[in-house]
Design a protein around this motif. Structure first.
Motif, short mmCIF file in Angstrom:
data_model
loop_
_atom_site.label_atom_id
_atom_site.label_comp_id
_atom_site.label_asym_id
_atom_site.label_seq_id
_atom_site.Cartn_x
_atom_site.Cartn_y
_atom_site.Cartn_z
N LYS A 24 0.87 -1.18 0.00
CA LYS A 24 0.00 0.00 0.00
C LYS A 24 0.90 1.23 0.00
O LYS A 24 1.88 1.29 0.74
CB LYS A 24 -0.91 0.01 1.22
N SER A 25 0.57 2.20 -0.83
CA SER A 25 1.42 3.40 -0.94
C SER A 25 1.15 4.36 0.21
O SER A 25 0.02 4.52 0.66
CB SER A 25 1.14 4.11 -2.27
N HIS A 26 2.22 5.02 0.67
CA HIS A 26 2.11 6.02 1.73
C HIS A 26 2.90 7.28 1.40
O HIS A 26 2.41 8.39 1.58
CB HIS A 26 2.58 5.43 3.07
N ASP A 65 15.93 4.55 -0.99
CA ASP A 65 14.69 5.33 -1.01
C ASP A 65 14.05 5.29 -2.39
O ASP A 65 12.82 5.20 -2.52
CB ASP A 65 14.97 6.78 -0.60
N LYS A 66 14.87 5.40 -3.44
CA LYS A 66 14.35 5.37 -4.81
C LYS A 66 13.75 4.00 -5.12
O LYS A 66 12.74 3.90 -5.84
CB LYS A 66 15.46 5.70 -5.80
N LEU A 67 14.37 2.94 -4.63
CA LEU A 67 13.85 1.60 -4.83
C LEU A 67 12.49 1.45 -4.15
O LEU A 67 11.55 0.87 -4.71
CB LEU A 67 14.85 0.57 -4.30
N LYS A 68 12.37 1.99 -2.96
CA LYS A 68 11.12 1.87 -2.21
C LYS A 68 9.99 2.65 -2.88
O LYS A 68 8.85 2.20 -2.89
CB LYS A 68 11.33 2.36 -0.78
N ILE A 69 10.32 3.81 -3.44
CA ILE A 69 9.27 4.60 -4.09
C ILE A 69 8.84 3.93 -5.39
O ILE A 69 7.68 4.05 -5.81
CB ILE A 69 9.74 6.06 -4.32
N GLU A 70 9.75 3.19 -6.04
CA GLU A 70 9.37 2.42 -7.23
C GLU A 70 8.39 1.32 -6.84
O GLU A 70 7.41 1.06 -7.56
CB GLU A 70 10.62 1.82 -7.88
N TRP A 71 8.65 0.65 -5.72
CA TRP A 71 7.74 -0.38 -5.24
C TRP A 71 6.38 0.23 -4.89
O TRP A 71 5.33 -0.33 -5.22
CB TRP A 71 8.34 -1.08 -4.02
N GLU A 72 6.38 1.40 -4.26
CA GLU A 72 5.13 2.05 -3.90
C GLU A 72 4.32 2.39 -5.14
O GLU A 72 3.10 2.26 -5.14
CB GLU A 72 5.41 3.33 -3.09
N GLN A 73 4.98 2.87 -6.19
CA GLN A 73 4.24 3.24 -7.39
C GLN A 73 3.60 2.02 -8.03
O GLN A 73 2.47 2.09 -8.53
CB GLN A 73 5.15 3.92 -8.41
N LEU A 74 4.29 0.88 -8.01
CA LEU A 74 3.71 -0.34 -8.54
C LEU A 74 2.49 -0.74 -7.71
O LEU A 74 1.46 -1.15 -8.27
CB LEU A 74 4.75 -1.46 -8.54
N CYS A 75 2.60 -0.62 -6.39
CA CYS A 75 1.46 -0.93 -5.52
C CYS A 75 0.30 0.01 -5.81
O CYS A 75 -0.87 -0.41 -5.87
CB CYS A 75 1.87 -0.81 -4.05
N ASP A 76 0.59 1.29 -5.99
CA ASP A 76 -0.44 2.28 -6.28
C ASP A 76 -1.14 1.96 -7.60
O ASP A 76 -2.35 2.12 -7.72
CB ASP A 76 0.20 3.67 -6.37
N PHE A 77 -0.36 1.52 -8.58
CA PHE A 77 -0.94 1.18 -9.88
C PHE A 77 -1.87 -0.03 -9.76
O PHE A 77 -2.97 -0.04 -10.34
CB PHE A 77 0.17 0.89 -10.89
N MET A 78 -1.46 -1.05 -9.03
CA MET A 78 -2.25 -2.27 -8.94
C MET A 78 -3.43 -2.16 -7.98
O MET A 78 -4.40 -2.92 -8.07
CB MET A 78 -1.34 -3.43 -8.51
#
Length: 334
Positions: free
Chosen positions: A48-50, A226-239
């Protein structure tokens, strides 16, 4: 969920507000040291994105270019085909991805190394020496420009991994055209470390299936976690169909095709051309504030907890900066 949303999204679509009761992940202790080492270490982040500071993923210039020509597609996206339908993770072993990566590296050497070489020849041999080096760089530059032009359209991939928002499924290439689909919520994010030939280190984002040895590697490396984590968040946000599409210029042309994003935009009076009308100066300022917001974010906390601790999102930092400028201008004119 409205009737329109129920008809649009499949029952298997991922919803972080209604998570499935999944069994525990399999014990990987029997997989052996080298396999576990290659997968890396699990990232203890929810699906889940935060933070949501996605502007920090790119340079201000690239965001501005996308805002004036939204999306990564050569044509305007349709309801059934566009960035809102799927996210693609390509493989560097596919020719379209490899040639783009090679051309990108080639371009850096031409422009950065070329500029340094011209300056050096100008210092040693004067204007004539610099002209000799410019003539030497002409053919490589034309080759780079030609390849860049020929690869400007969306590449047609075969062995890529596809993340589908409407179904919540991840489509993985197997062999000889065959594919396997696995629910997105059965993957967990891992981070592994990569050391290059020069000794420099980078981070790799891996998605590991909880119940098998299936793993997916992201095609780009990251210098900072941090950049890796925000990439994961964006994928979560998309799905995640409980959330609108990620707020970046990439999705601006097709947000109205996604029912959740459309309802969110109407409720919050979001202009359909929000990014398109934004000036280059404002996009640059927002991007730099996003860099700082990602760096300051207390990872592992929810957005509400972060805000309560004093963390500020990029929009708030930008608004405060604008207010401070107006205050100073008013003081100077008084």
């Amino acid at each position: 969920m409205t009737d329109n949303e129920q008809n649009y999204y499949a029952p298997t679509a991922y919803n972080s507000e209604k998570p499935r009761n999944l069994p525990p992940a399999r014990d990987r202790s029997e997989d052996g040291y080298f396999l576990n080492k290659s997968l890396g270490n699990p990232i203890n982040l929810p699906k889940k994105s935060h933070c949501r500071e996605y502007l920090a993923q790119r340079t201000p210039g690239s965001w501005y270019k996308l805002s004036k020509n939204p999306g990564l597609w050569s044509e305007s996206p349709s309801q059934e085909d566009g960035p809102h339908v799927k996210v693609i993770w390509g493989s560097i072993f596919e020719w379209p991805v490899f040639i783009r990566m090679l051309n990108h590296i080639f371009g850096i050497f031409i422009f950065v190394g070329g500029a340094a070489s011209v300056a050096l020849y100008l210092f040693i041999g004067g204007l004539r020496g610099a002209m000799v080096m410019i003539e030497f760089l002409l053919i490589p530059t034309l080759a780079w420009a030609t390849i860049r032009y020929l690869t400007r359209k969306e590449p047609k991939l075969k062995t890529d991994t596809r993340f589908f928002r409407r179904t919540g499924m991840v489509s993985i290439y197997l062999d000889k055209g065959k594919r396997q689909e696995i629910p997105f919520d059965e993957f967990d994010p891992y981070v592994s470390f990569n050391t290059g030939p020069s000794g420099s280190s980078s981070l790799i984002l891996n998605l590991v299936h909880r119940y098998s040895n299936t793993a997916i590697g992201y095609h780009n490396a990251f210098m900072f976690e941090d950049k890796l984590k925000i990439e994961w968040e964006q994928l979560c946000d998309f799905m995640d169909i409980s959330r609108p599409l990620p707020e970046t210029p990439i999705y601006e042309q097709c947000r109205h095709w996604d029912p959740v994003s459309k309802a969110y935009d109407e409720k919050h009076n979001r202009p359909s051309d929000y990014w398109h009308k934004m000036s280059k100066k404002d996009i640059q300022a927002l991007t730099f504030h996003a860099y700082d917001a990602v760096k300051d974010y207390p990872w592992g906390r929810t957005r509400q907890q972060a805000l309560a601790q004093g963390w500020k999102p990029s929009e708030q930092r930008w608004q405060e900066e604008q207010a401070e400028k107006k205050r100073k201008e008013a003081d100077q004119s008084a």
